[in-house]
Design a protein around this motif. Structure first.
Motif, PDB file in Angstrom:
ATOM      1  N   THR A 153       0.835  -1.206   0.000  1.00  0.00           N
ATOM      2  CA  THR A 153       0.000   0.000   0.000  1.00  0.00           C
ATOM      3  C   THR A 153       0.868   1.255   0.000  1.00  0.00           C
ATOM      4  N   SER A 154       1.953   1.224   0.754  1.00  0.00           N
ATOM      5  CA  SER A 154       2.866   2.383   0.771  1.00  0.00           C
ATOM      6  C   SER A 154       3.538   2.560  -0.582  1.00  0.00           C
ATOM      7  N   LEU A 163       1.058   4.016  -3.035  1.00  0.00           N
ATOM      8  CA  LEU A 163       0.879   5.447  -2.771  1.00  0.00           C
ATOM      9  C   LEU A 163       2.057   6.241  -3.337  1.00  0.00           C
ATOM     10  N   HIS A 164       3.261   5.692  -3.201  1.00  0.00           N
ATOM     11  CA  HIS A 164       4.450   6.369  -3.746  1.00  0.00           C
ATOM     12  C   HIS A 164       4.388   6.418  -5.269  1.00  0.00           C
ATOM     13  N   HIS A 213       1.992   9.155  -6.250  1.00  0.00           N
ATOM     14  CA  HIS A 213       2.592  10.481  -6.070  1.00  0.00           C
ATOM     15  C   HIS A 213       3.628  10.776  -7.149  1.00  0.00           C
ATOM     16  N   ASP A 251      -3.054  12.245  -6.601  1.00  0.00           N
ATOM     17  CA  ASP A 251      -3.322  12.288  -5.163  1.00  0.00           C
ATOM     18  C   ASP A 251      -4.278  11.147  -4.810  1.00  0.00           C
ATOM     19  N   LYS A 308      -6.102   9.645  -2.484  1.00  0.00           N
ATOM     20  CA  LYS A 308      -6.638   9.881  -1.149  1.00  0.00           C
ATOM     21  C   LYS A 308      -7.180   8.594  -0.503  1.00  0.00           C
ATOM     22  N   GLU A 340      -4.381   6.393   0.882  1.00  0.00           N
ATOM     23  CA  GLU A 340      -3.775   7.112   2.007  1.00  0.00           C
ATOM     24  C   GLU A 340      -4.644   6.958   3.255  1.00  0.00           C
ATOM     25  N   ASN A 380      -3.752   5.203   6.912  1.00  0.00           N
ATOM     26  CA  ASN A 380      -3.948   5.940   8.159  1.00  0.00           C
ATOM     27  C   ASN A 380      -4.896   5.203   9.101  1.00  0.00           C
TER      28      ASN A 380
END
Length: 437
Positions: free
Chosen positions: A266-267, A270-271, A274, A279, A281, A284, A288
Motif C-alpha cells: 500500500t505504501s 501510494l508512492h 505520487h 493524489d 486519497k 492514504e 492511516n
C-alpha cells in the motif's frame, strides 16, 4: 521438465521453488548467504510455513530440488531464472530495488543462451523494463532473452496450498514466446492464466493487495462507528458479506493488517501514485486507518484501568497472524511498547514467533510457554493474534488464575453471550462491551 534457477531463498523464493520442483521441474534455489544455503542443505528451513519443511525434504530426496551459493553457475544452467529477492520499503514508502538490480546485473554477466527472466518479487510498475535494460546493457546484447512479470499471491500460513491450488497466474511478458513458456510451466497447477504486458502484471499485484487492505480498513472504520452507536460489527459484516458483489472475505474487524505484503504494497502504491502526480486519497486513508487501529487496544486498556503503571498484562499472540513467525508490522510491535512505556509489565504467549519477537522486544517483556501461566495473576488478558490456542482456551480455568476477569480482545475471538455468561469484563472491536456488574 524445465530447469529453473530461483534467486533468493526467502518466503517467496523458497515456497515457489519447492512447489515448481513438486510439479516435476529441476529447481536450484540460490542465495549469497552461505550459512542459509548450508542450513537448507541440512534440512533447516529459515521460515515457518506449514507443510514446507516436509515438501522441501521430499523434493531434495527425489533430486528435483537443490540449493547453492554458486548463483552464476545456476543461471548458466537454467532455462528460466526467477528473481525472488526482497524489495524492502524505503523510508519514503518506495520499494527498494537494490537487490533486484544486483540480480539483473549478475544475469547480464552470465547470460550464455536464451533465458526467460521472471520477476517474482513484488516490484513497482516499470521494474520489468528496468531489469530488461540492465541485462541488455551488461550482456552487450550477445544473447536473446525475455523478461516476465509473474507476481505471487501467497498467504502466509497457507502458502503451499495457495501455490499448488492457485486461483490465477498472472503473466506479463516482453514476447509471446516467453509468455507461452511460463504458461506451459504453470499447466500442472490447472489454473486460470492472465496474460498481459509487463506494466499491467506489475499493477495487478499492487491493486489486488491494496483492495484487500481497503476492505480491512473499511470494516475497521465501520467497527469504530459500531462501538459508538451500540451496533455489533460481526453482524454488520455478516450482512454485508452475503451480498455477492461484496463477499465476506477480509471483512473481519480487528486491530489492523500487518505482515510482509499489505503495509509495504500500500505504501509503494501510494508512492507510485505520487510519482505520477496523482493524489490517491483513498489508499492514504486506508494506511492511516490501519495505523490508527493498532492503538485501539491500548486505548481500551486505559479506558478500563485508567492508570496502567505497575499493572501486569498477559498478551496472547505476537506474530501478525496465526501459523507464521512473521513479525513484520505486527500490531504487537506498537501495542507492547505503548504498554511498557506507560509502566506496565507484560507476559506474552507466542507458540511460533518467540525467537523473532525477542529480536524486537528483548528482555522488556516476559516470554511464557504455557498459555495459562501467561494469564496467571494478571490484571487482564489481551488477545493480539487469533492463534488456535485462543479458541482452545478453557475460559472457566482461565478466569480462576487471573487476578481480574478482564479480556481485551483485538481479534473478536469470543462471543458476547459466552463472555457475559461466564462473568467476564470483555472489550472487543466494533461490539458492545460486556460487564458482569
Amino acid at each position: 521438465m524445465k530447469k529453473l534457477a530461483v534467486i533468493g531463498t526467502g518466503y517467496v523464493g523458497l515456497v515457489s521453488g519447492t512447489c515448481f520442483a513438486e510439479i516435476g521441474n529441476a529447481v536450484t534455489c540460490c542465495d549469497i548467504d552461505e550459512q542459509k544455503i548450508n542450513n537448507l542443505k541440512n534440512g533447516v528451513i529459515p521460515i515457518f510455513e506449514p507443510g514446507l519443511e516436509a515438501l522441501v525434504k521430499k523434493n531434495v530426496k527425489e533430486g528435483k530440488l537443490h540449493f547453492t551459493n554458486d548463483v552464476a553457475l545456476a543461471m548458466k544452467q537454467a532455462d528460466i531464472i526467477y528473481i525472488a529477492v526482497g524489495t524492502p520499503m524505503a523510508e519514503n514508502g518506495e520499494a527498494n530495488l537494490q537487490y533486484v538490480d544486483a540480480v539483473a546485473n549478475t544475469i547480464g554477466e552470465n547470460l550464455n543462451s536464451y533465458k526467460v527472466v521472471v520477476n517474482k518479487s513484488t516490484v513497482p510498475v516499470g521494474t520489468g523494463k528496468r531489469v530488461y535494460n540492465i541485462i541488455k546493457e551488461v550482456s552487450g546484447g550477445a544473447q536473446e532473452f525475455d523478461v516476465v512479470s509473474n507476481p505471487e499471491f501467497l498467504r502466509e500460513g497457507s502458502a503451499i496450498t495457495d501455490t499448488m491450488n492457485m486461483e490465477r497466474a498472472v503473466i506479463g511478458a516482453t514476447s509471446e514466446k516467453a509468455a507461452s513458456i511460463i504458461e506451459d510451466l504453470h499447466k500442472p497447477f490447472d489454473t486460470t492464466i492472465i496474460k498481459s504486458d509487463l506494466e499491467s502484471a506489475e499493477m495487478i499485484k499492487y491493486a489486488s493487495n491494496a483492495f484487500l487492505a481497503t476492505k480491512i480498513s473499511f470494516i475497521n472504520d465501520i467497527a469504530n462507528i459500531c462501538e459508538k452507536v451500540g451496533a455489533d460489527v460481526t453482524k454488520v459484516a455478516e450482512g454485508m458479506g452475503l451480498d455477492s458483489r461484496i463477499g465476506s472475505k477480509f471483512l473481519k474487524a480487528g486491530i489492523g493488517y500487518g505482515g510482509s505484503c499489505f503495509p509495504k504494497d500500500t505504501s509503494a502504491l501510494l508512492h507510485i501514485a505520487h510519482s505520477v502526480g496523482y493524489d490517491f486519497k483513498l489508499i492514504e486513508a486506508v494506511i492511516n486507518t490501519n495505523d490508527f487501529q493498532k492503538h485501539q487496544v491500548t486505548q481500551k486498556v486505559q479506558g478500563v484501568f485508567g492508570e496502567v503503571k505497575g499493572r501486569t498484562f498477559g498478551i496472547i499472540g505476537l506474530a501478525f497472524k496465526p501459523n507464521t513467525d512473521d513479525m513484520r508490522d505486527a500490531p504487537s510491535l506498537k501495542i507492547i511498547p505503548d504498554l511498557v512505556g506507560l509502566g506496565a509489565n507484560v507476559k506474552a504467549f507466542e507458540p511460533i514467533a518467540k525467537q523473532e519477537a525477542f529480536k524486537h522486544f528483548g528482555d522488556t517483556i516476559q516470554y511464557v510457554d504455557d498459555i495459562y501461566e501467561t494469564l496467571n495473576d494478571v490484571d487482564a488478558c489481551i488477545v493480539l493474534t487469533d492463534i488456535p490456542e485462543v479458541f482452545e482456551l478453557d475460559l472457566r480455568d482461565a478466569k480462576k488464575v487471573m487476578r481480574n476477569p478482564i479480556i481485551i480482545d483485538g481479534r473478536n475471538c469470543f462471543s458476547l453471550e459466552q463472555m457475559k455468561e461466564l462473568g467476564y469484563i470483555y472489550h472487543s472491536i466494533g461490539r458492545p462491551p460486556v460487564s458482569y456488574k
